[in-house]
Design an enzyme around this catalytic site. Structure first.
Site, short mmCIF file in Angstrom:
data_model
loop_
_atom_site.label_atom_id
_atom_site.label_comp_id
_atom_site.label_asym_id
_atom_site.label_seq_id
_atom_site.Cartn_x
_atom_site.Cartn_y
_atom_site.Cartn_z
N GLU A 156 -128.18 -9.44 33.78
CA GLU A 156 -129.56 -9.01 33.56
C GLU A 156 -129.66 -7.52 33.85
OE1 GLU A 156 -132.26 -10.76 32.46
OE2 GLU A 156 -132.71 -8.63 32.43
N PHE A 157 -130.39 -6.81 32.99
CA PHE A 157 -130.52 -5.36 33.20
C PHE A 157 -131.97 -4.93 33.41
CE2 PHE A 157 -126.71 -6.06 30.55
CZ PHE A 157 -125.74 -5.58 31.44
N ARG A 159 -135.53 -3.87 34.94
CA ARG A 159 -136.00 -3.14 36.12
C ARG A 159 -137.31 -3.74 36.59
NH1 ARG A 159 -137.01 2.08 32.98
NH2 ARG A 159 -137.40 0.39 31.52
N LEU A 273 -132.35 10.78 36.63
CA LEU A 273 -131.99 12.08 37.21
C LEU A 273 -133.16 12.61 38.03
CD1 LEU A 273 -130.07 14.00 34.38
CD2 LEU A 273 -129.16 13.01 36.48
N GLY A 276 -135.06 12.76 44.78
CA GLY A 276 -136.07 12.31 45.73
C GLY A 276 -135.45 11.65 46.93
N CYS A 283 -131.16 -4.15 44.41
CA CYS A 283 -130.01 -4.17 43.51
C CYS A 283 -128.96 -3.11 43.78
CB CYS A 283 -130.49 -4.05 42.07
SG CYS A 283 -131.67 -5.34 41.67
#
Ligand code: UGA
Length: 454
Positions: A156-157, A159, A273, A276, A283
């Site tokens: 699974e990708f 977010r 990119l 912070g 994950c």
């Protein structure tokens, strides 16, 4: 097709709701009876944009249960989407996967079932799950489950915060199996997504130009490693930009300009990119730890992945250092944290940088106040050990504070009435941990503004 999903967490619930929306008959199974009862009543136990709306649209294809006997026999595809939390040695705890696989084996029906590993599991787990399902079937039925099932990996990708968008409009679908029948079943399952033939929900429009989604077929071990490699690469992209951010600060450069400047190189790409406070969530930390642990079992070091982890851990220290640099003494100071969730648009607090930072500030004697637009209720239950003051409003957070630290880049924090808040603070210092706020506006309003790498 008839689908059973074991585990109704972020991955299981999102996958189940999306597949039901596409027209499949989905049964969501969870051992947590309270959660199942909530879901039966149409209530969503997690905060995820549009999940409630899509669940409503898919309701006629969705049921929930706590019993395997109800979910497994008759299912064409069974997804195992249970949690795999980290053990102290970095390896994932597979007890929930084991117990799910065992119960699937005991309840396999007459037809052909594809058992799909959706949980992020160590390389080689496909074979392990297959053995558990087979042994459980044999122990239960006294015969071999010949031809009744196959195990496939389907990482699974998605977010959190954009889970449904990522599920309906993924960059790719990865399926790992050697069995052509299993591949055919999964191809048919995902066909509406692969060919983008489903009507897009009004609230989740199809991205312009998306006509098809690539299907990557691989052997199981490769599919399993694709998942770890993808997360590790994204994690190291973030740590890389955070390392550059440190140097940018020293030489008087601006990391946001650098990210733009390198991101437009198509070989690098602009996403992930954002400098912070570094990554959090369930994950990246877990999967990079697992990758290092797995490599260790084969006598391999993973210095790049390890370095990404080390840089990330340091980011959380740096906020404290920066506050110390400005305030000199933290004892007795009042610090307000804007944001608790590990990222915006979720109420997930797992490995959230805010909790770590709050704890460190408390240890240094500061009085810590916290605010989050969505995760407050959850934080009050899950983080009652933290000696912090939960504030219902940003005004309460800022009043008399010596510094505000933006930890989670919720959109609404950008638009706060900064001009009126400034006079309420004891010391108008803002540490923008995500380079999210309007620096000019804050500076003009009279704040001392500190970003990351700029
Ligand atoms: C991540 C991956 O992006 C998904 O592809 C994967 O499916 C998922 O893990 C998983 O393995 O289940 P997620 O953790 O939900 O998804 O959220 P991300 O958007 O990846 O953000 C992770 C962390 O990285 C957040 O704390 C975020 O603030 C931070 N981040 C992200 C940055 O610090 N900078 C960036 O440029 C991007």
């Amino acid at each position: 097709m008839r689908i059973a999903i074991i585990g109704t967490g972020y991955v299981g619930l999102t996958t189940g709701v999306a597949l039901a929306y596409l027209g499949h008959q989905v049964v969501g199974l969870d051992v947590d009876a309270r959660k199942v009862e909530m879901l039966r009543q149409g209530k969503i136990p997690i905060y995820e944009p549009w999940l409630a709306e899509l669940t409503e649209l898919a309701r006629h294809n969705l049921t929930f249960t706590t019993t395997y006997a109800e979910a497994i026999p008759g299912a064409d595809v069974v997804f195992i989407a249970v949690g795999t939390p980290s053990l102290p040695d970095g390896n994932p705890d597979l007890r929930y996967v084991r117990s799910a696989a065992q119960s699937v084996g005991e309840h396999l029906g007459e037809g052909y079932t594809v058992v799909v590993n959706k949980s992020t599991v160590p390389i080689g787990s496909g074979n392990w799950v297959e053995t558990i399902v087979r042994d459980a079937f044999e122990a239960c039925h006294g015969q071999k489950p010949s031809g009744r099932f196959a195990v496939a990996s389907n990482p699974e990708f998605l977010r959190e915060g954009s889970a449904l968008f990522d599920t309906l409009y993924p960059d790719r679908v990865v399926v790992g199996t050697r069995e052509s029948q299993a591949l055919e079943v999964l191809y048919n399952l995902y066909k509406p997504i692969l060919e983008q033939t489903f009507p897009a929900p009004r609230f989740l429009p199809r991205p312009e130009g998306l006509a098809a989604v690539p299907l990557i077929t691989a052997d199981q071990a490769s599919a399993e490693l694709i998942k770890y490699a993808a997360n590790a690469f994204l994690a190291l992209k973030i740590s890389f930009v955070n390392e550059i951010a440190q140097l940018a600060e020293r030489v008087g450069a601006d990391v946001t300009q650098i990210a733009k400047g390198i991101g437009l190189d198509q070989r690098i790409g602009p996403r992930f990119l954002q400098a912070g406070l570094g990554w959090g969530g369930s994950c990246f930390g877990k999967d990079t730890a697992a990758l290092v642990a797995t490599a260790g079992e084969y006598g391999l070091a993973m210095p790049i992945v390890q370095a990404a982890r080390d840089v990330n851990a340091l980011q959380r220290h740096r906020v404290i250092d920066k506050l110390l640099g400005e305030l000199k003494i933290l004892k007795g100071r009042t610090i307000g944290l804007l944001g608790l969730a590990f990222k915006p648009n979720t109420d997930d607090l797992r490995d959230a940088p805010a909790l770590d930072i709050a704890q460190r500030l408390v240890e240094r004697g500061a009085r810590v106040r916290v605010h989050d637009p969505v995760a407050m209720a959850r934080a009050q239950t899950e983080c009652s050990h933290l000696e912090v003051q939960f504030c219902d409003s940003v005004e309460a957070l800022a009043s008399g504070a010596d510094a505000l630290v933006l930890v989670t880049e919720w959109a609404q924090y950008r638009d706060l009435p900064w001009e009126s808040l400034v006079s309420q603070m004891a010391n108008p210092l803002v540490m923008d941990g995500r380079n999210h706020l309007d620096r000019e506006r804050l500076t003009q309003a009279g704040y001392r503004y500190l970003g990351i790498g700029r």
